[in-house]
Design a protein around this motif. Structure first.
Motif, PDB file in Angstrom:
ATOM      1  N   TRP A  96       0.806  -1.215   0.000  1.00 37.53           N
ATOM      2  CA  TRP A  96       0.000   0.000   0.000  1.00 37.53           C
ATOM      3  C   TRP A  96       0.842   1.269   0.000  1.00 37.53           C
ATOM      4  CZ3 TRP A  96      -4.597  -1.077   3.890  1.00 37.53           C
ATOM      5  CH2 TRP A  96      -5.408  -2.077   3.332  1.00 37.53           C
ATOM      6  N   CYS A 101      -3.561   6.815  -3.440  1.00 40.52           N
ATOM      7  CA  CYS A 101      -4.806   7.067  -2.720  1.00 40.52           C
ATOM      8  C   CYS A 101      -4.889   8.550  -2.417  1.00 40.52           C
ATOM      9  CB  CYS A 101      -4.890   6.250  -1.428  1.00 40.52           C
ATOM     10  SG  CYS A 101      -6.484   6.408  -0.582  1.00 40.52           S
ATOM     11  N   THR A 181     -13.481   9.548  -0.134  1.00 44.13           N
ATOM     12  CA  THR A 181     -12.992   9.284  -1.491  1.00 44.13           C
ATOM     13  C   THR A 181     -13.718   8.060  -2.031  1.00 44.13           C
ATOM     14  OG1 THR A 181     -11.006   8.928  -2.841  1.00 44.13           O
ATOM     15  CG2 THR A 181     -11.106   7.800  -0.720  1.00 44.13           C
ATOM     16  N   ALA A 183     -13.206   4.348  -4.775  1.00 50.02           N
ATOM     17  CA  ALA A 183     -12.237   3.430  -5.376  1.00 50.02           C
ATOM     18  C   ALA A 183     -12.036   3.747  -6.854  1.00 50.02           C
ATOM     19  CB  ALA A 183     -12.713   1.990  -5.208  1.00 50.02           C
ATOM     20  N   TYR A 189      -7.151   3.305 -12.885  1.00 51.30           N
ATOM     21  CA  TYR A 189      -5.946   3.222 -12.076  1.00 51.30           C
ATOM     22  C   TYR A 189      -4.721   2.906 -12.928  1.00 51.30           C
ATOM     23  CZ  TYR A 189      -3.019   2.412  -8.019  1.00 51.30           C
ATOM     24  OH  TYR A 189      -2.022   2.514  -7.077  1.00 51.30           O
ATOM     25  N   CYS A 204      -8.942   6.216  -4.969  1.00 51.88           N
ATOM     26  CA  CYS A 204      -8.046   5.413  -4.145  1.00 51.88           C
ATOM     27  C   CYS A 204      -7.923   4.006  -4.727  1.00 51.88           C
ATOM     28  CB  CYS A 204      -8.612   5.339  -2.721  1.00 51.88           C
ATOM     29  SG  CYS A 204      -7.517   4.562  -1.523  1.00 51.88           S
ATOM     30  N   TYR A 205      -6.754   3.414  -4.547  1.00 54.90           N
ATOM     31  CA  TYR A 205      -6.498   2.045  -4.994  1.00 54.90           C
ATOM     32  C   TYR A 205      -7.617   1.140  -4.490  1.00 54.90           C
ATOM     33  CZ  TYR A 205      -3.933  -2.409  -5.355  1.00 54.90           C
ATOM     34  OH  TYR A 205      -3.548  -3.694  -5.646  1.00 54.90           O
ATOM     35  N   HIS A 209      -9.132   0.527  -0.653  1.00 56.67           N
ATOM     36  CA  HIS A 209     -10.358   1.216  -0.273  1.00 56.67           C
ATOM     37  C   HIS A 209     -11.445   0.230   0.147  1.00 56.67           C
ATOM     38  CE1 HIS A 209     -14.045   3.723  -0.973  1.00 56.67           C
ATOM     39  NE2 HIS A 209     -13.283   4.601  -0.344  1.00 56.67           N
TER      40      HIS A 209
END
Length: 245
Positions: A96, A101, A181, A183, A189, A204-205, A209
């Motif tokens: 992570w 993110c 936020t 995903a 992505y 966000c990744y 998320h």
């Protein structure tokens, strides 16, 4: 005094004498040597037994408490440590730190996980100090010395309240990051990683998320189930101590 023998007694009498109250202390008569004198013995009912257990939970360690073994202390620490370990495992296995993110959920997970592990480990050290290192001296000490040892133990554990408060505050901060936020889509992505879709940075990744959302929902569900149970337990403990008075 009256000598109580159970070897030839009927079953209902052995059950009757299996739990007794001797001079205010709950004992198991069945474990006493044959012919042990029992003075002023009265049956210990289930309600009284439950009251004693709940009272001991509220009062904490005392001279009548049974010593906790090392395995009991480790198991007691492993249970609350389970959740932060899961968070950290997802953090490191999912890399992570290097995932995008918008609200930096990765930072929240890292701090929250290690904060939980450190809190549990410190609590374990405090319990080892009392139950393993000091317990022998505690049982042999005078009442004043016992109070001093327990006071030292409580002082050692006083930072735990600060740690619990900090964890709660950090958990709330995490909720603002998680629900603030959304995903990222898979193709979206991939473009972010290639640097060709900069407009999509406000996301966000997805695995990160999704894990954070599921973790939060489970925490809220457990909170809704545990809080009423704790309130009922506290009320029962208060009633138990009140009935004894």
């Amino acid at each position: 005094g009256t000598s109580v023998s159970q070897s030839g007694a009927p079953l209902h009498l052995r059950n009757f004498f299996s739990r007794m109250q001797v001079e205010g202390v709950a004992v198991d008569i069945s474990k006493l040597p044959e012919g042990t004198p029992i003075v002023n013995a009265t049956p210990l009912t289930r309600a009284e037994s439950a009251q004693r257990r709940m009272t001991s939970m509220v009062q904490g360690p005392s001279a009548t408490s049974k010593q906790r073994s090392t395995s009991q202390l480790i198991i007691g620490a492993a249970v609350p440590c389970f959740v932060p370990v899961i968070v950290l495992s997802y953090y490191y296995r999912g890399d992570w730190e290097n995932r995008h993110c918008e609200t930096d959920i990765a930072e929240w997970a890292l701090v929250f996980g290690w904060m939980g592990v450190a809190t549990v480990f410190y609590d374990l050290l405090c319990n080892v100090w009392l139950w393993q290192i000091k317990w022998g001296a505690f049982l042999k000490a005078s009442e004043a010395e016992q109070k001093r040892i327990l006071k030292t133990f409580n002082l050692l554990r006083s930072p735990m309240m600060i740690a619990y408060t900090a964890s709660l505050v950090w958990f709330i901060i995490g909720q603002t990051r998680i629900w603030g936020t959304h995903a990222c889509g898979k193709e979206e992505y991939e473009m972010i990683e290639d640097g060709t879709h900069l407009e999509a940075l406000h996301c966000c990744y997805e695995p990160m998320h999704e894990f954070a959302k599921i973790y939060s929902i489970v925490c809220f569900a457990l909170l809704g189930a545990v809080v009423p149970c704790v309130c009922c337990l506290l009320c029962a403990c208060v009633c138990a101590m009140g009935s004894r008075d």
